[in-house]
Each structure stands twice: as C-alpha cells, then as structure tokens.
Scaffold this active site. Structure first.
Site, short mmCIF file in Angstrom:
data_model
loop_
_atom_site.label_atom_id
_atom_site.label_comp_id
_atom_site.label_asym_id
_atom_site.label_seq_id
_atom_site.Cartn_x
_atom_site.Cartn_y
_atom_site.Cartn_z
N ARG A 13 1.85 -1.32 -2.33
CA ARG A 13 3.28 -1.03 -2.15
C ARG A 13 3.75 0.13 -3.03
O ARG A 13 4.83 0.67 -2.83
CB ARG A 13 4.11 -2.30 -2.46
CG ARG A 13 3.94 -3.39 -1.42
CD ARG A 13 4.51 -4.72 -1.89
NE ARG A 13 3.58 -5.45 -2.76
CZ ARG A 13 3.85 -6.60 -3.35
NH1 ARG A 13 5.03 -7.18 -3.19
NH2 ARG A 13 2.94 -7.20 -4.12
N ASP A 96 1.50 -5.99 -13.98
CA ASP A 96 2.65 -5.28 -13.43
C ASP A 96 3.98 -5.88 -13.89
O ASP A 96 5.01 -5.68 -13.28
CB ASP A 96 2.57 -5.19 -11.91
CG ASP A 96 2.66 -6.56 -11.23
OD1 ASP A 96 2.68 -7.58 -11.94
OD2 ASP A 96 2.71 -6.60 -9.98
#
Ligand code: UD1
Ligand code: CA
Length: 440
Positions: A13, A96
C-alpha cells in the site's frame, strides 16, 4: 525480555521501491524509532523478508531472522520460535508503528508483572476503526481479535481496536503457537488468532488502553506516513518550546528528533534542522537548513545552508551563505552574502562578506577577505591547501592558486592572482599594470 519487530512485509500500500519500514518519520526510519524503544528493554530480533538487504545495511548490528515468504504476522512469529524459547517473555510489535512510546511499553510491562499475566495487549478506542483488528471481550478479558476482512457488520461497529503490541509469557505463547492456521479470507497466518487460541486453553489476555491515541497509527500508505511524521514533528517542537526555545511558527518549522537547542534561541519559519545538530542559547535562525552541525551561543544565521560544520560563539552567517562539510568558524567570524566554504578553518574575527569561495583553507584571526576572493584548491586531479595567516587584508577579487601560503599582516592588491607564497608584512601584487593610451 525479547522484543520481536515484524518488518518482513512488502508494504504494497506504500507504492514504493523503498522497504516500508525504512521510510522516514520526522527524519528517522520508522523501524529505528521502534528499535530505539524496544532496545531499552533488552534484546531485539527483527523479522525481515522483502528487501532485507537494504534494512540490514542500515542496521548492520541488529539480530534478525529471515522470513522468506511473507505468509502473515503469525508466520513471522512462528519462524522465531527458537529465539523466543531462549527468553521468559516476549514483546511483539510491528515495524510500521513508529509512534509507540517507551512509556507505553513500560506501562504494559508493569501491569504484566504486577498481575502476573500470561498475555497482555495494547488497544485503543477510535472513531474510525476501519482497517484495524477489532477487539472482542468477555468479562474484561480479550477473547478474540477479528480482522477487518473477517469481521461481520456488527463486529465492524466495534470501536476498540488492536494497536499491534503484545506481551506474552513464552510458555503461554509456545503452548499455542503451532496451532495457528491460515483458514481465513487472506490465506495468511494471523498473529491475532493467538488470542483466541490462548483463551481456548484458559490462558487469559488482558488489555491496556493507549493513553495517547496518536501512538496507535500504523503506517501503511504515504498519506499515513505524512500524518505520523507530522505528529512526531509537532511533539519534538513542543519539547523544545518546553525547554525554552522560541519557535515563531510551529506549523512551518522542521526539527528532527535528535536535535538539541538551548534556551531563548529563536527559530523563524521555514527552518529545517536535521541529524544530531546541537545549537546553543540565544541564537537567531532565519529560514535556514542546518544538518549535523554544532552551533554555539549567540550565533545569527540568516537564510543559509550549513552542513557538517562547527560554529563558535557570536558568529554571524548570511544571508545566502553555504557552509559545507568540515567548516570551522571560530568566535566572532562573519560570513556574508554568497560565500561558500568547505573543509576550512576560519579563526577569530575573520570576515568574508561577499561572493567568495574558500576551500581546504586555514585563515588566521582578524584577516579580512575581500569580495570575490577565490581559493583555487583543485587542479583537476588533487585538492591543495591555502594558508593565510592572521591580520591580513586580502583585496577584492584575489585569486589564490593553491598550494599557497600567505604570511602575517599581508596585503594583496585587488584583482591579484597569487601563485607564490608571500612572507609576513608584505604587499603582494599579481596583476598587469594599468596602461592608459589615447583613443583612436
Ligand atoms: C495488523 C494487525 C491488526 C492491527 C494492525 C495495527 C494482524 C493480522 N493484523 O494489521 O489487527 O490492527 O496491524 O497496525 O496482525 N509482516 C511480516 N511478515 C508477514 C506479514 C507482515 O513481518 O508475513 C509485518 C509487516 O512488515 C508489518 C507488520 O508485520 O510491519 C504488520 O503487517 P501489516 O500487513 O501492516 O498488518 P495490518 O494489516 O496493518
Ligand atoms: Ca500495518
């Protein structure tokens, strides 16, 4: 306690050629932010896969395990089994999630120890839970986490989400880890299924609510990267202002995490300060970029670029100066418009006000460098040194062909090309004599 940071995923993404966890938030790779926190609590193991070489070369000293195929967050933990077995408990988090703080991990750890828990995880109440795992609870225990893709419409309404930080007793985790499967819509091994498996074995999972909601942000896209980076930026500016720094417009000021700035230094808008830069007290900085430099007290910098340099007290720089790597400016030096300096030391009180290049040079105190002076330090193959001693007056447009040495108290005539060394107290001319003849 062992910490495991999962960072093997592709980060599809992000739409990027750079591995997701190497993208920077307020100047630092995301995974470094996570590492700095976990390393506080003991050893950290990275799970790497996609573009692992790039991550390893950025963090060469960290222990890692290779997840060749990214079969899911659960699979990433499965392959770490042998390492986990060497420790009593294990913290698992995602590479992340760069906003997680040390304090939050500490709070988890405290509750885990105090209540002697088998498993604890971090949750957060959010207005828009889309994309996150939803928390299913019974009597204050978490009994399951349902991923977005698996959630029913009713479950999608749940506003308590999985932040993605878990702390397990190794014994509890290993008792169910092998039972993970990939029977779900993504065909992945979900780490989140561990909670249900523990519950089935009568091992309870408690949750702890995040105090600062910002910490839950997981970066999956460039938009989220900007959001996370901005939160860290504003947090850093808050800290600096609490410590007495004056920031005129926090919306237009970019100061990275490791920067240190002293009291009553004023930072005007459009300033970028990077790396391990250290700035003292009572400085004034107008719209400049400063990278990896040390700047003492009462320094004034106006619209300039300063990289890898060392600036002492009461120096004034700019407007429009460029100080490159290895520039050392001693007390009260003045650097003015369109002056470029590289790998040079300018001693006390040197003045170079206009349109000058100084490279690979040493300039003694109180020397004045006239407008347009150039040190020709490069002969096409090698770099050479220019040495100018104290109390000199280098006339405008002097060209110094290095290697060359100019003694104390020397005057060079404007427009001179200085190719040979000049002794102390001399006046050096190096230009054609003016000729005046009648016009035709
Ligand atoms: C995950 C959680 C979700 C939680 C959210 C919080 C799962 C199944 N879901 O979802 O409940 O709300 O994080 O941000 O865990 N990774 C590997 N190997 C793999 C797959 C992923 O190392 O095989 C790493 C990724 O590089 C990433 C991290 O694990 O750093 C999380 O993976 P990601 O795909 O971003 O999970 P989410 O869908 O965000
Ligand atoms: Ca994520």
């Amino acid at each position: 306690m062992l910490s495991i940071i999962l960072a093997a995923g592709k980060g599809t993404r992000m739409n990027s050629n750079i591995p997701k966890v190497l993208h920077k938030v307020n100047g630092k790779p995301m995974i470094q932010k996570v590492l700095e926190n976990t390393s506080h609590f003991g050893e950290t193991l990275l799970v790497l896969g996609h573009k692992k070489e790039e991550i390893i070369s950025t963090f060469p000293n960290n222990k890692y395990i290779y997840q060749e195929k990214q079969l899911g967050t659960g699979h990433a933990v499965l392959i770490s089994k042998d390492e986990i077995a060497k420790h009593d408990d294990v913290l698992i988090c995602y590479g992340d999630g760069p906003l997680l703080s040390k304090e939050t991990i500490s709070n988890m750890r405290d509750k885990f120890d105090k209540e002697n828990l088998d498993s604890i995880m971090l949750t957060c109440m959010v207005d828009n839970p889309t994309g996150y795992g939803r928390i299913i609870k019974e009597n204050d225990n978490v009994v399951d986490i349902v991923e977005e893709k698996e959630a029913t419409d009713t479950q999608k309404e749940i506003k308590e989400i999985n932040v993605g930080v878990y702390l397990f007793k190794t014994k509890a985790l290993l008792s169910v880890l092998d039972k993970l499967d990939n029977n779900n819509s993504k065909g992945e091994y979900y780490l989140t299924d561990i909670i249900k498996l523990l519950n089935n074995n009568n091992l309870k999972t408690k949750s702890i609510l995040l105090k600062d909601k910002n910490e839950m942000i997981g970066v999956n896209s460039k938009k989220e990267l900007a959001i996370a980076s901005n939160i860290l930026r504003l947090k850093k500016l808050d800290e600096l202002m609490d410590n007495g720094v004056i920031i005129i417009d926090p919306n237009n000021t970019y100061i990275e995490d490791d920067v240190i700035i002293g009291k009553d230094t004023v930072i005007y808008p459009n300033t970028i300060i990077q790396g391990k830069t250290k700035i003292g007290e009572n400085c004034i900085i107008y719209s400049s970029r400063i990278e990896e430099s040390t700047i003492a007290n009462n320094v004034k910098i106006d619209n300039s670029l300063i990289e890898f340099s060392n600036i002492e007290n009461l120096v004034t720089i700019g407007p429009y100066a460029h100080l490159r790597k290895g520039t050392n400016l001693k007390e009260k030096v003045h650097i003015g418009n369109f002056v470029e300096i590289k790998n040079s030391t300018l001693h006390k009180n040197v003045k170079s006000g206009h349109l000058t290049y100084i490279g690979d040079s040493e300039i003694g105190s109180n020397t004045n460098i006239g407008a347009g002076t150039i040190t020709c330090n490069y002969d096409g193959k090698n770099k050479h040194k220019t040495i100018i001693d104290e109390e000199c007056f280098i006339g405008s447009n002097t060209i110094l062909i290095a290697p060359v040495k100019v003694g104390k108290n020397v005057l060079t005539a404007a427009g001179s090309v200085i190719t040979k060394d000049v002794e102390d107290n001399k006046l050096a001319f190096g230009r054609a004599k003016q000729v005046v003849i009648n016009k035709k």
